[in-house]
Write a protein that holds these residues in place. Structure first.
Motif, PDB file in Angstrom:
ATOM      1  N   VAL A 164       0.822  -1.212   0.000  1.00 10.97           N
ATOM      2  CA  VAL A 164       0.000   0.000   0.000  1.00 10.97           C
ATOM      3  C   VAL A 164       0.866   1.276   0.000  1.00 10.97           C
ATOM      4  O   VAL A 164       0.547   2.238  -0.685  1.00 10.97           O
ATOM      5  N   HIS A 165       1.998   1.253   0.717  1.00 11.40           N
ATOM      6  CA  HIS A 165       2.838   2.460   0.783  1.00 11.40           C
ATOM      7  C   HIS A 165       3.790   2.591  -0.404  1.00 11.40           C
ATOM      8  O   HIS A 165       4.491   3.581  -0.537  1.00 11.40           O
ATOM      9  N   VAL A 166       3.821   1.555  -1.232  1.00 11.91           N
ATOM     10  CA  VAL A 166       4.597   1.674  -2.475  1.00 11.91           C
ATOM     11  C   VAL A 166       3.673   2.185  -3.573  1.00 11.91           C
ATOM     12  O   VAL A 166       4.055   3.054  -4.361  1.00 11.91           O
ATOM     13  N   HIS A 218       3.282   2.102   9.061  1.00 11.27           N
ATOM     14  CA  HIS A 218       4.266   2.647   8.112  1.00 11.27           C
ATOM     15  C   HIS A 218       3.677   3.629   7.111  1.00 11.27           C
ATOM     16  O   HIS A 218       4.324   3.997   6.127  1.00 11.27           O
ATOM     17  N   THR A 219       2.457   4.078   7.397  1.00 15.42           N
ATOM     18  CA  THR A 219       1.838   5.145   6.608  1.00 15.42           C
ATOM     19  C   THR A 219       2.703   6.401   6.631  1.00 15.42           C
ATOM     20  O   THR A 219       2.619   7.251   5.742  1.00 15.42           O
ATOM     21  N   SER A 220       3.555   6.508   7.636  1.00 16.16           N
ATOM     22  CA  SER A 220       4.482   7.631   7.735  1.00 16.16           C
ATOM     23  C   SER A 220       5.344   7.777   6.472  1.00 16.16           C
ATOM     24  O   SER A 220       5.864   8.861   6.204  1.00 16.16           O
ATOM     25  N   THR A 221       5.464   6.711   5.694  1.00 15.61           N
ATOM     26  CA  THR A 221       6.208   6.739   4.416  1.00 15.61           C
ATOM     27  C   THR A 221       5.851   7.956   3.562  1.00 15.61           C
ATOM     28  O   THR A 221       6.712   8.603   2.968  1.00 15.61           O
ATOM     29  N   ASN A 236       9.389   6.392   6.349  1.00 14.84           N
ATOM     30  CA  ASN A 236       8.789   5.096   6.657  1.00 14.84           C
ATOM     31  C   ASN A 236       9.135   4.641   8.069  1.00 14.84           C
ATOM     32  O   ASN A 236       8.296   4.148   8.816  1.00 14.84           O
ATOM     33  N   MET A 237      10.404   4.836   8.452  1.00 17.07           N
ATOM     34  CA  MET A 237      10.849   4.322   9.750  1.00 17.07           C
ATOM     35  C   MET A 237      10.720   5.338  10.887  1.00 17.07           C
ATOM     36  O   MET A 237      11.189   5.075  12.005  1.00 17.07           O
ATOM     37  N   SER A 238      10.048   6.473  10.642  1.00 16.42           N
ATOM     38  CA  SER A 238       9.790   7.428  11.731  1.00 16.42           C
ATOM     39  C   SER A 238       9.118   6.726  12.899  1.00 16.42           C
ATOM     40  O   SER A 238       9.400   6.994  14.058  1.00 16.42           O
ATOM     41  N   ILE A 239       8.198   5.835  12.571  1.00 17.45           N
ATOM     42  CA  ILE A 239       7.437   5.130  13.604  1.00 17.45           C
ATOM     43  C   ILE A 239       8.350   4.257  14.459  1.00 17.45           C
ATOM     44  O   ILE A 239       8.036   3.962  15.614  1.00 17.45           O
TER      45      ILE A 239
END
Lengths: 466, 197
Positions: free
Chosen positions: A109-111, A131-134, A222-225
């Protein structure tokens, strides 16, 4: 009056209503859904006897649970098949656009959001996936939500959300050879810990981020979370606009030019104040790898696992538990450890640039005999591009095989599970106990490092092979 | 749709003195294949609770008969990682009404509150006292009073107040539901959409 941060500008422009002493009612521009966290939300609105409020603002794709081989056949696992069928049924019933299995736009979904041009600067975006943060890479406020919140968005296009605090992380300078976007974010998380960003929304600023491609920026956001942050974002610039231009959902012609003029305004004011601000020097960053069981437990690959003296007293219990699970000892050298599996893929590093990096490295080399490698494109589009660019062929000549798109061994929900006790070097985002399968051990690294491990069979500093 | 009203809890507690308990430990991904909200409690902490042959692991707290109750007490940064609401469902479905920790991950906190599971954030010091008291005497009770935003360790009389935003407190005490609220302001949402067109 002090200026505003980019985050505040976007958030404030989407507040429908402020509840006194409570959360904001936040309007959501784009909502992405997948098969795992949406069925209970659809069941909820069905129970209430209501319809999806703005079906045109939700886009669906199955990704978490799909097999990565033989996608043309019915899904063997009955529960997985049922969940994917349920998504199709719910989308048909409520008029939601679905990119189903085997559709040329299906993928993680995030790609697919960015790839289709759905993700645009200044938007609010949510998805029932952390990973919606992407999508923050485009200068949008994007964050993961739970299923009750998915139901809120389906029912009203809004969610109730407390406003996070603001953090800015500045990284200035040039990255050294062999150091990638993944290394920057693993470095940051190792510095601020897996919970150092909790309660905050992070803006990543500085030349190190400005010089990254959109793919690299997506890896970072993506990896902010993984440091606990609600999300992360990067101010849009020419790189962003160039990426969006011409994509399926992007504005066209004059409308695109007008949009770019608006998007150019999306930046933090010079006098805006952050609740927390951190500075790092790009020159200090080396290729990174994790050694423990949360993404904050990372170190430079050329170094050692910390000794117990280097661990703070109140973190010792967690550290020891991690070492026991991983089968490592405090102070161990990282380079030279035997590896069993290499996984390249996920919403963190399953984009075309990631596959290019792997292919470029393995060209003319051979996969090590002790390594089982799973290389999983992030979407059908990435798969197609990999075929067209000769990446698939290069990988095959080196002894690798490209699988079909999906979340795969990042969370091991389908059959792609790393066996118990085996050590995997993975380009994904989480090294939690059992994340890649019960008993599996995970070390997170960049696609370049993963490629270097795949050909040597051991942990290796990729810079020594460039 | 209304949910159960949250009433004052007076219960023994189950201690889990581990930090960074992530949602993959609370409910591993392979158990997320259901399409309803029910039954996740059976797989709560699956891989800590059961061995490969599905036998209960004697050293895990949920398998120790001396510990029971509706309050789970855990180390800091509880619920980190995935946004899966299944983690909150699993804890609630197992029978817990409250999770006490010194620090919660943001998404987990929201998910818990949306399911009538109260996350109570206390100081490191108070958390330490609770662990100590419960370990010393598993029949020790905790009183969690949402109305007065107070948690009391009965054995010692130690107490601490906890934060919760007034809107969420009201919702929990009365069994109100966020979606009912949002649906009630739909006209306002439509007005907002017009200003952005």
């Amino acid at each position: 009056m002090a200026g505003k941060t980019l985050f505040d500008k976007i958030w404030d422009a989407h507040v429908v209503h402020e509840i006194e002493g409570g959360p904001s009612v936040l309007y959501i521009d784009k909502h992405l859904i997948h098969e795992v966290t949406s069925p209970q939300a659809f069941a909820g609105i069905d129970d209430r006897g209501i319809k999806v409020f703005r079906p045109q603002n939700t886009v669906a794709t199955p990704d978490h649970n799909v097999p990565t081989v033989d996608q043309h056949l019915p899904i063997k696992d009955q529960l997985s098949r049922f969940q994917v069928d349920k998504l199709t049924e719910n989308c048909e019933k409520h008029g939601v656009t679905l990119y189903g299995l085997n559709h040329p736009s299906q993928g993680i979904v995030h790609v697919i959001g960015p790839q289709l041009g759905i993700t645009q600067p200044g938007m609010t975006m949510v998805c029932g996936d952390s990973h919606t943060s992407t999508h923050g890479a485009f200068g949008s406020v994007a964050f993961g939500i739970g299923t009750s919140e998915v139901e809120m968005v389906l029912a009203t296009q809004c969610i109730l959300q407390p406003k996070p605090k603001r953090m800015r992380i500045n990284v200035e300078g040039e990255l050294s050879k062999g150091v990638t976007a993944k290394d920057i974010i693993l470095y940051i998380i190792s510095k601020i810990t897996a919970s150092g960003g909790t309660g905050y929304f992070i803006e990543f600023a500085g030349s190190a981020f400005r010089n990254l491609s959109m793919e690299g920026r997506m890896t970072v956001c993506n990896m902010s979370i993984e440091c606990g942050a609600r999300g992360g974002l990067i101010a849009p610039d020419e790189t962003t606009f160039e990426y969006i231009k011409g994509r399926a959902f992007a504005p066209k012609g004059d409308e695109f030019d007008q949009a770019v003029e608006r998007w150019k305004e999306l930046k933090t004011d010079a006098d805006a104040v952050f609740d927390r601000e951190l500075d790092f020097d790009a020159a200090d960053i080396e290729p990174m790898i994790t050694f423990g069981t949360n993404p904050g437990m990372g170190a430079k690959i050329s170094g050692n696992i910390p000794t117990e003296d280097e661990i703070e007293e109140n973190n010792l219990a967690t550290f020891r538990k991690s070492m026991e699970y991983m089968g490592f000892n405090a102070g161990d050298r990282l380079v030279g450890k035997d590896v069993d599996y290499v996984f390249v893929g996920s919403c963190t590093n399953g984009r075309i640039e990631d596959l290019r990096a792997v292919a470029e490295f393995v060209k003319g080399k051979k996969k090590a005999d002790n390594i089982t490698a799973w290389i999983v494109p992030g979407s059908k589009q990435v798969e197609k591009q990999a075929n067209e660019e000769g990446i698939t062929k290069t990988l095959e000549e080196a002894g690798f095989k490209l699988r079909q798109p999906g979340c795969s061994a990042c969370l091991a929900m389908n059959d792609d599970k790393i066996p118990a006790g085996k050590l995997s070097v993975s380009t994904s985002n989480r090294n939690f106990e059992g994340r890649q399968g019960p008993g599996a051990k995970t070390m997170l690294a960049s696609p370049l490092t993963a490629a270097a491990v795949a050909v040597t069979g051991k942990i290796v500093d990729p810079r020594t092979l460039l | 749709m209304a949910t159960d009203k949250f009433v004052t809890i007076n219960s023994t507690a189950v201690p889990l003195p581990i930090e960074n308990v992530d949602t993959d430990q609370i409910i591993p991904a392979r158990f997320l294949k259901a399409t309803t909200r029910a039954g996740f409690g059976d797989n709560l902490f699956r891989d800590w609770r059961f061995d490969k042959e599905d036998n209960p692991k004697a050293d895990f707290v949920l398998n120790q008969d001396v510990y029971s109750g509706t309050v789970l007490v855990a180390g800091k940064n509880f619920g980190s990682g995935s946004s899966r609401e299944h983690a909150a469902w699993a804890i609630h479905d197992y029978g817990f009404k409250v999770v006490v920790s010194s620090f919660f991950a943001d998404i987990f906190k929201n998910n818990a509150l949306n399911n009538g599971l109260l996350p109570v954030q206390v100081s490191e010091e108070f958390l330490g006292k609770v662990f100590k008291a419960v370990e010393y005497d598993p029949s020790t009770k905790l009183v969690v009073d949402l109305e007065n935003q107070e948690i009391v360790l009965s054995a010692t009389g130690d107490k601490e107040s906890f934060e919760i935003n007034p809107y969420k407190k009201e919702c929990l005490l009365n069994g109100y539901d966020d979606i009912d609220y949002l649906l009630s302001i739909k006209d306002k949402i439509k007005e907002f959409e017009k200003t952005r067109a």
